[in-house]
Design an enzyme around this catalytic site. Structure first.
Site, PDB file in Angstrom:
ATOM      1  N   HIS A   1      31.017  39.107  34.433  1.00 62.52           N
ATOM      2  CA  HIS A   1      30.955  38.855  35.884  1.00 62.52           C
ATOM      3  C   HIS A   1      29.500  38.795  36.359  1.00 62.52           C
ATOM      4  O   HIS A   1      29.065  39.571  37.205  1.00 62.52           O
ATOM      5  CB  HIS A   1      31.735  39.940  36.635  1.00 62.52           C
TER       6      HIS A   1
ATOM      7  N   PHE B   1      25.765  36.124  37.035  1.00 64.50           N
ATOM      8  CA  PHE B   1      25.398  34.940  37.823  1.00 64.50           C
ATOM      9  C   PHE B   1      25.894  33.646  37.168  1.00 64.50           C
ATOM     10  O   PHE B   1      26.255  32.688  37.863  1.00 64.50           O
ATOM     11  CB  PHE B   1      23.878  34.912  38.018  1.00 64.50           C
TER      12      PHE B   1
ATOM     13  N   ASP C   1      32.243  37.205  43.368  1.00 62.44           N
ATOM     14  CA  ASP C   1      32.144  38.387  42.481  1.00 62.44           C
ATOM     15  C   ASP C   1      30.821  39.129  42.685  1.00 62.44           C
ATOM     16  O   ASP C   1      30.354  39.838  41.774  1.00 62.44           O
ATOM     17  CB  ASP C   1      32.267  37.961  41.008  1.00 62.44           C
TER      18      ASP C   1
HETATM   19  P1  5GP Z   1      37.595  37.734  38.515  1.00 61.63           P
HETATM   20  O1  5GP Z   1      37.515  39.146  38.042  1.00 61.63           O
HETATM   21  O2  5GP Z   1      36.726  36.822  37.704  1.00 61.63           O
HETATM   22  O3  5GP Z   1      37.391  37.524  39.985  1.00 61.63           O
HETATM   23  O4  5GP Z   1      39.165  37.369  38.334  1.00 61.63           O
HETATM   24  C1  5GP Z   1      39.664  36.741  37.263  1.00 61.63           C
HETATM   25  C2  5GP Z   1      40.351  37.694  36.300  1.00 61.63           C
HETATM   26  O5  5GP Z   1      41.256  36.905  35.543  1.00 61.63           O
HETATM   27  C3  5GP Z   1      39.379  38.269  35.264  1.00 61.63           C
HETATM   28  O6  5GP Z   1      38.839  39.500  35.639  1.00 61.63           O
HETATM   29  C4  5GP Z   1      40.262  38.413  34.060  1.00 61.63           C
HETATM   30  O7  5GP Z   1      41.018  39.597  34.137  1.00 61.63           O
HETATM   31  C5  5GP Z   1      41.223  37.256  34.190  1.00 61.63           C
HETATM   32  N1  5GP Z   1      40.755  36.089  33.403  1.00 61.63           N
HETATM   33  C6  5GP Z   1      39.983  35.058  33.810  1.00 61.63           C
HETATM   34  N2  5GP Z   1      39.793  34.171  32.815  1.00 61.63           N
HETATM   35  C7  5GP Z   1      40.465  34.656  31.746  1.00 61.63           C
HETATM   36  C8  5GP Z   1      40.661  34.198  30.405  1.00 61.63           C
HETATM   37  O8  5GP Z   1      40.183  33.148  29.981  1.00 61.63           O
HETATM   38  N3  5GP Z   1      41.415  34.984  29.596  1.00 61.63           N
HETATM   39  C9  5GP Z   1      41.986  36.153  30.013  1.00 61.63           C
HETATM   40  N4  5GP Z   1      42.710  36.841  29.139  1.00 61.63           N
HETATM   41  N5  5GP Z   1      41.827  36.613  31.259  1.00 61.63           N
HETATM   42  C10 5GP Z   1      41.082  35.883  32.118  1.00 61.63           C
HETATM   43 MN    MN Z   2      35.485  35.717  39.107  1.00 60.30          MN
END
Ligand code: 5GP
Ligand code: MN
Length: 508
Positions: free
Chosen positions: A251, A253, A292
């Protein structure tokens, strides 16, 4: 891509080798499971400040909790005290003391005996190796393992805290200088076009260059003219956003850049720029950019279970997303970085409400709620209906947020390494603190293919299919690459399972 290789995942695994004192238990039966942690503590003669780790016979770490299964002669547990008296000792400074005492001893023995006995060399190499292991778990410094770098300790040593802060500030100053120097250069047409597609490869670009590309996005969407944003205010805003992302595996830049670039791509590919109010376009791009901000690398579940300051402040309600949004408006509250300073009060209210809605919608705990709402308006979708556009905007931010797998494999795969590295850091921390271990963050249970097959099947495909119904052109741009990724990871998962089955069959 060497910088994001598997090696970095292995580094954190070395934590398991951190051993201050080891003891083995061949048989533990505990009727009063509520007191299991106390029982282990007593058996290990550990104080309440010791951190215990429990391993299965196969070496995997077990959470010490009331759910712990009783064991037998064949499935014994091994208990280790991995750190001691965090409040008053400070592991790293102890190792430093030990090292200087050894040096002193070496000099003395050399003077008396004329050479260094082997035992001193052995002790020295043990101290060296212990120091290296401590280095490899630096990401857990906030837990207080490294007293001299924990926030409380840093406040006791203002000079050191200032030194670390100065390093970061120096790095930021350097990025700002390069960004401003480059920002007057014209970005070539080919790059401007690539920037409008999910094919864009973020790994080719340095941070100052990404800031320039973000400036291009704001400029090409005509925001500077429509909202009377001065170039230097936009640059200050982008730079502040950059400064407020942390140097953590996922998470960071770069993730903020990717999400914003995907949003920019969606805006062009779907032609939505011709259907939505410019204010809504500004909300979409700015929300993606800020979604984020100041992410600490530990999820909402962790914040709530560990009762962190963020969870306390926001009463366990989307603590991270509320924080990201508050940091964004903190940046906008400063005159010199306020890109909204020339909009009317009404416009400001609309943009603020929209950004809050979009950023709060990125909490994955609300995924089904938002997707179901979108599904319900889909058959009668009307761009003139505020309810409909509001849910579409949330969906667009969500799609951008989790869109790594829509990118070419060479771009997407290193992102998965980063995500798992951050997940496993949290899983390790949960085990160390005796908190419930988030299942998809447990390094002993999760692999790259297992993580992706379920995420793509149950989260990505349903979401991407729904947005593709409204914008059929997205089929080729985001749905097909995600289907290919599912095939790739399913093959990999099958191969891994076959390999494991063959290994069992070949066992004598
Ligand atoms: P963010 O935390 O980025 O705002 O929300 C997206 C969330 O979705 C991430 O924290 C993570 O838990 C999940 N996520 C996003 N991309 C992926 C991915 O490619 N694989 C998996 N397993 N989880 C993902
Ligand atoms: Mn995100």
């Amino acid at each position: 891509m060497a910088k994001w290789s598997e090696q970095s995942l292995e580094q954190t695994a070395r934590l398991k080798m951190l051993k201050v004192r080891g003891c083995s238990y061949s048989s533990v039966t505990c009727n009063d499971l509520c007191n299991v942690a106390d029982l282990f503590r007593a058996a290990a003669e550990a104080s309440p400040h010791h951190i215990l780790k429990l391993y299965k016979a196969n070496g995997s770490v077990v959470n010490i909790s009331p759910m712990l299964e009783p064991n037998s002669q064949d499935s014994y547990y091994r208990l280790e005290v991995v750190a001691s008296d965090l409040q008053s000792i400070g592991v790293k400074s102890d190792v430093d003391n030990m090292e200087s005492r050894l040096c002193h001893l070496e000099t003395k023995v050399q003077q008396d005996a004329g050479n260094t006995p082997e035992i001193i060399d052995n002790l020295k190499s043990q101290v060296e190796s212990f120091k290296r292991k401590l280095e490899s778990v630096k990401h857990l410094s906030w837990m207080g393992l490294f007293r001299d770098e924990s926030p409380q300790q840093l406040s006791k040593f203002p000079a050191k805290a200032k030194g670390l802060q100065l390093n970061i500030e120096e790095e930021h100053r350097e990025v700002r200088k390069k960004f401003l120097n480059m920002s007057s250069l014209r970005v070539i047409e080919e790059v401007r076009q690539q920037l409008k597609t999910p094919m864009f490869d973020n790994w080719q670009w340095e941070e100052p260059e990404m800031l320039v590309l973000l400036q291009v996005m704001f400029t090409d969407l005509d925001f500077l003219t429509v909202f009377h944003i001065e170039v230097d205010v936009l640059q200050n805003f982008l730079f502040e956003v950059y400064c407020h992302y942390n140097n953590i595996p996922f998470h960071n830049f770069q993730h903020c850049f990717c999400v914003t670039q995907m949003m920019y791509g969606l805006i062009w590919l779907t032609d939505i720029w011709s259907k939505l109010d410019p204010m809504d376009l500004l909300i979409l791009l700015t929300s993606a950019l800020c979604h984020d901000l100041d992410h600490p690398g530990y999820s909402n579940v962790y914040q709530i279970n560990a009762q962190t300051d963020l969870a306390l402040r926001y009463n366990d309600i989307s603590p991270l997303e509320n924080h990201h949004c508050a940091v964004a408006f903190g940046i906008l509250a400063k005159e010199e970085s306020n890109i909204l300073k020339h909009v009317t009060t009404e416009q400001y209210k609309h943009i603020r409400a929209g950004m809050i809605r979009c950023i709060l919608a990125t909490d994955m705990a609300r995924h089904n709620e938002i997707l179901n709402k979108f599904k319900s308006v889909q058959p009668v979708f009307d761009f003139r209906n505020k309810d409909h556009t509001e849910v579409l905007m949330k969906i667009m931010v969500k799609v951008s947020d989790i869109s790594n797998e829509a990118r070419p494999m060479a771009v997407a795969e290193p992102w998965l390494d980063c995500l798992l590295q951050e997940f496993f850091n949290q899983g390790d921390a949960e085990k160390l603190k005796g908190l419930p271990v988030t299942p998809f963050m447990d390094r002993d249970k999760v692999s790259k293919p297992s993580s992706q097959t379920s995420f793509i099947r149950f989260v990505l495909l349903p979401l991407f299919t729904e947005i593709t119904k409204l914008f059929p052109c997205l089929e080729q741009h985001i749905l097909e690459p995600v289907r290919r990724a599912l095939e790739y990871y399913s093959d990999l998962e099958r191969a891994t399972q076959q390999e494991a089955a063959a290994a069992v069959a070949n066992k004598p």
